[in-house]
Design an enzyme around this catalytic site. Structure first.
Site, PDB file in Angstrom:
ATOM      1  N   CYS A   2      46.564  52.142  51.945  1.00 16.51           N
ATOM      2  CA  CYS A   2      47.619  52.632  52.824  1.00 16.51           C
ATOM      3  C   CYS A   2      47.615  51.809  54.108  1.00 16.51           C
ATOM      4  O   CYS A   2      46.566  51.313  54.534  1.00 16.51           O
ATOM      5  CB  CYS A   2      47.486  54.099  53.215  1.00 16.51           C
ATOM      6  N   ARG A  46      48.813  46.827  51.306  1.00 15.72           N
ATOM      7  CA  ARG A  46      47.803  47.893  51.296  1.00 15.72           C
ATOM      8  C   ARG A  46      48.228  49.072  50.434  1.00 15.72           C
ATOM      9  O   ARG A  46      47.445  49.986  50.198  1.00 15.72           O
ATOM     10  CB  ARG A  46      47.551  48.380  52.724  1.00 15.72           C
ATOM     11  N   ASN A  74      45.425  56.993  56.969  1.00 12.44           N
ATOM     12  CA  ASN A  74      44.860  56.122  55.928  1.00 12.44           C
ATOM     13  C   ASN A  74      43.430  56.573  55.719  1.00 12.44           C
ATOM     14  O   ASN A  74      42.661  56.648  56.674  1.00 12.44           O
ATOM     15  CB  ASN A  74      44.925  54.671  56.411  1.00 12.44           C
ATOM     16  N   GLY A  75      43.074  56.888  54.469  1.00 13.19           N
ATOM     17  CA  GLY A  75      41.710  57.332  54.188  1.00 13.19           C
ATOM     18  C   GLY A  75      41.730  58.533  53.262  1.00 13.19           C
ATOM     19  O   GLY A  75      42.746  58.811  52.616  1.00 13.19           O
ATOM     20  N   GLU A  80      36.588  34.916  37.508  1.00 12.89           N
ATOM     21  CA  GLU A  80      37.649  34.948  38.526  1.00 12.89           C
ATOM     22  C   GLU A  80      39.007  34.601  37.887  1.00 12.89           C
ATOM     23  O   GLU A  80      40.014  35.241  38.184  1.00 12.89           O
ATOM     24  CB  GLU A  80      37.322  33.980  39.675  1.00 12.89           C
ATOM     25  N   GLU A  89      45.141  40.879  36.854  1.00 11.86           N
ATOM     26  CA  GLU A  89      45.678  41.547  38.047  1.00 11.86           C
ATOM     27  C   GLU A  89      47.200  41.456  38.113  1.00 11.86           C
ATOM     28  O   GLU A  89      47.858  42.432  38.418  1.00 11.86           O
ATOM     29  CB  GLU A  89      45.159  40.847  39.317  1.00 11.86           C
ATOM     30  N   HIS A 148      27.929  37.667  20.131  1.00 13.50           N
ATOM     31  CA  HIS A 148      27.274  38.979  20.109  1.00 13.50           C
ATOM     32  C   HIS A 148      28.287  40.106  20.232  1.00 13.50           C
ATOM     33  O   HIS A 148      27.997  41.136  20.841  1.00 13.50           O
ATOM     34  CB  HIS A 148      26.225  39.051  21.229  1.00 13.50           C
TER      35      HIS A 148
HETATM   36  C1  G6P Z   1      40.663  44.345  46.158  1.00 17.67           C
HETATM   37  C2  G6P Z   1      41.511  43.094  46.143  1.00 17.67           C
HETATM   38  C3  G6P Z   1      40.689  41.913  45.647  1.00 17.67           C
HETATM   39  C4  G6P Z   1      39.447  41.745  46.496  1.00 17.67           C
HETATM   40  C5  G6P Z   1      38.634  43.038  46.550  1.00 17.67           C
HETATM   41  C6  G6P Z   1      37.543  42.961  47.601  1.00 17.67           C
HETATM   42  O1  G6P Z   1      40.362  44.731  44.861  1.00 17.67           O
HETATM   43  O2  G6P Z   1      42.646  43.281  45.331  1.00 17.67           O
HETATM   44  O3  G6P Z   1      41.475  40.740  45.724  1.00 17.67           O
HETATM   45  O4  G6P Z   1      38.681  40.709  45.973  1.00 17.67           O
HETATM   46  O5  G6P Z   1      39.467  44.140  46.916  1.00 17.67           O
HETATM   47  O6  G6P Z   1      38.155  42.893  48.864  1.00 17.67           O
HETATM   48  P1  G6P Z   1      37.460  42.268  50.131  1.00 17.67           P
HETATM   49  O7  G6P Z   1      38.457  42.453  51.230  1.00 17.67           O
HETATM   50  O8  G6P Z   1      36.209  43.069  50.356  1.00 17.67           O
HETATM   51  O9  G6P Z   1      37.170  40.850  49.841  1.00 17.67           O
END
Ligand code: G6P
Length: 610
Positions: free
Chosen positions: A2, A27, A102-103, A484, A491, A507
């Site tokens: 948020c 967000r 937010n939270g 990655e 994603e 495996h």
């Molecule tokens: C979310 C984002 C990712 C990110 C992860 C950690 O899942 O979509 O792209 O790698 O959070 O976020 P940070 O801000 O701690 O790197």
């Protein structure tokens, strides 16, 4: 998750709030709302389900709400489905107290029951309506906004960044936070609130970071701060160095593509920040050689791509500095009761510096008396403030939910730590250390070369957009970058994808290979290439379609028709090059599918709840 915003000044608030929310949409984006306090003290509110665009259209870009003081919210649903009723702002019955949050209020059910006993009724399923009505309850009791807010804070458990308007106090905003980010921006005659800096950059670079349980009281051009006992406190004013343009799309169709293209500069800036005339200088981090000499091991913790950067670092640091490294998901580390010698360094990796699990891992490490080093992108974020040492990645604001440039900056931060450790602990020769540092300086132009030659990967993305399953395999650092690449793809494309250490394929996973399943091999680790090639051939014998990301000169099986080559570099740094075609592949496939690249479904960029 948020995003919250607030504005008070001389201009009309609603268009500014909408603009701020646009910058925070990463967000959360399932619904949005704004509330503006008119001069007569009357609150006008508008909310809409769906993307921010729907709200913008509903209120004519903000023109429909008149007033120079207001708050806004873009939501990532936790309590209650994403609809207009559950969207923020929330209000009391008379609409005289309005809040955005937010939270998560963890004891909201208990508080709601208490408020119902006192005669309150509820229109939504949200914890935020409970929070708002709790503020209302204390306001009615004490007739003082500050007392209402401080009593609210004493009664709730969980996390919050809460901004509140009281119609009895026109042209003022009250705000408080605990464990959710909030930054206050100021100019001579305006104050702003935002969950993150990009929402403010257009207006100001002068900001205050408020700490847990601190209250902000904002009036036109005047920000005052109080502790939970309502005593006035002074906070330092911080100047942000990010450029406002850095948070714009700058002619690119999507933020993700722009951020992919920024990687040469980001890598160069992060290297130049710490590497001066051949010397890796950690004095700005306040991380002395003594600390690096004395540690007995390293634990790395992060979430998502930050964790993936940690997996690469594990290989690189162990190999160069001969020190044991363990990499952990922050969400696991925080609850795992790890055994420590008391002399490990714990490295926390986070773009935002606000990821709830990574913050918890940091605090867990500190509670155990371990030294902590944060690799963080956002200046003044919680992790940056709380860690013993901070290495800032120089990625600039990253807006697209799927990270690209912050991951690349984290990788080079890891390389610098690995080389520095190796020098201090004398595990590499001076000549090899020099060679590594020279090679680091060459990475930006090698990344640029890959970016200049992306037509083939673009076409391949479009050709394979209907695949049901995509596998990525590799060994060592090639495995680390595969996880990655796989995450990027799932994603934003919503295609099922897995990354496997190539040796593990037999495996279990190989049973999933069917006619046409796409298998990407990542082939950059000289000593391991032949082995991964054998594993690729095993999948093509089961009719998989093969593709490869390979260093120049690598010999591939004949049926591997789709090969994307990357320039050669030192084996420790290949992830920085191999990840580029993997990002481009995910991006172009997503574009071909017509998905929302920058705001993939169900995801938020900054995960500030558990
Ligand atoms: C979310 C984002 C990712 C990110 C992860 C950690 O899942 O979509 O792209 O790698 O959070 O976020 P940070 O801000 O701690 O790197």
């Amino acid at each position: 998750m948020c995003g919250i915003v607030g504005y008070i000044g001389k201009k009309q608030a609603a268009p500014i709030l909408l603009e701020g929310l646009t910058k925070l949409e990463y967000r959360g984006y399932d619904s949005a709302g704004v509330a503006v306090l008119g001069e007569n003290g009357k609150v006008q509110m508008a909310k809409a389900q769906g993307k921010l665009e729907v709200l913008k259209n509903k209120i004519d870009g903000g023109k429909a709400l008149k007033g120079t003081c207001g708050i806004g919210h873009t939501r990532w649903a936790t309590h209650g489905v994403p609809n207009e009723t559950n969207a923020h702002p929330h209000c009391n019955d008379g609409m005289t107290i309005v809040a955005v949050h937010n939270g998560i209020i963890e004891n909201y059910a208990e508080l709601k029951a208490k408020l119902i006993r006192r005669g309150y009724t509820f229109y939504s399923e949200t914890d935020t309506e409970v929070a708002t009505k709790l503020v209302d309850y204390y306001y009615n009791k004490y007739n003082d906004p500050m007392l209402a807010i401080s009593n609210f804070a004493l009664r709730v458990r969980g996390s919050y960044a809460l901004a509140v308007l009281f119609s009895d106090y026109p042209a003022q905003i009250y705000a408080i936070r605990k464990d959710s980010p909030m930054v206050i921006g100021v100019t001579d005659n305006e104050c702003f609130i935002a969950s993150d800096v990009p929402a403010l950059l257009k207006y100001t670079k002068s900001v205050y970071y408020i700490e847990n349980y601190q209250i902000a009281h904002l009036k036109e051009g005047c920000a005052a701060f109080y502790n939970i006992d309502r005593e006035k406190i002074e906070l330092p004013l911080t100047e942000i160095t990010w450029d406002a343009k850095a948070a714009e799309k700058d002619g690119y169709e999507h933020y993700m593509l722009k951020e992919i293209h920024e990687q040469p500069a980001v890598v160069r800036n992060t290297v130049n920040y710490l590497l001066h005339d051949g010397y890796i200088d950690f004095s700005e981090l306040k991380l002395s050689d003594n600390v690096l000499e004395e540690i007995s091991g390293i634990t790395i913790a992060g979430c998502g791509s930050a964790y993936h950067a940690g997996v690469v670092m594990q290989y690189v640091i162990e190999d160069l500095a001969r020190i044991p490294v363990r990499v952990e998901l922050a969400s696991e580390y925080r609850y795992r009761n790890p055994v420590t010698s008391g002399k490990e360094l714990v490295i926390l990796i986070s773009q935002s510096g606000e990821t709830a699990d990574t913050i918890a891992a940091l605090r867990e490490a500190k509670d155990r008396g371990l030294k902590t080093l944060a690799i963080v992108n956002v200046l003044g974020s919680t992790i940056a403030r709380e860690a013993d040492f901070v290495l800032y990645t120089k990625a600039g604001p990253e807006i697209s939910v799927a990270t690209t440039k912050a991951y690349s900056a984290q990788l080079v931060a890891g390389y610098l730590i690995a080389i520095k450790l190796a020098e201090v602990r004398k595990t590499v020769t001076a000549q090899y250390a020099e060679k590594l540092k020279t090679e680091l300086g060459l990475l930006p132009e090698k990344i640029q070369k890959i970016l200049c030659d992306q037509i083939a990967i673009q076409q391949f993305g479009a050709e394979t957009m209907n695949k049901k399953d995509v596998f990525f395999i590799g060994r060592g650092i090639d495995y680390a970058v595969s996880i990655e690449g796989s995450l990027k793809l799932k994603e934003i494309s919503y295609i099922h994808s897995e990354a496997y250490a190539a040796g593990e394929l037999k495996h279990g996973t190989i049973s999933l290979i069917e006619d046409g399943t796409l298998v990407f091999g990542v082939l950059t680790q000289d000593k391991l290439i032949e082995k991964t090639v054998s594993n690729l051939v095993e999948t093509s014998s089961r009719k998989a379609q093969l593709a490869a990301i390979a260093s120049e000169g690598v010999k591939l099986p004949e049926d591997c028709k789709n090969v994307f080559t990357i320039p050669c570099t030192d084996v420790h740094f290949t992830a920085s090059l191999a990840v580029i075609p993997l990002q481009l592949y995910a991006y172009y496939l997503c574009v071909a599918k017509g998905n929302n690249v920058d705001k993939p479904r169900n995801l938020a960029k900054s995960v500030t709840v558990e």
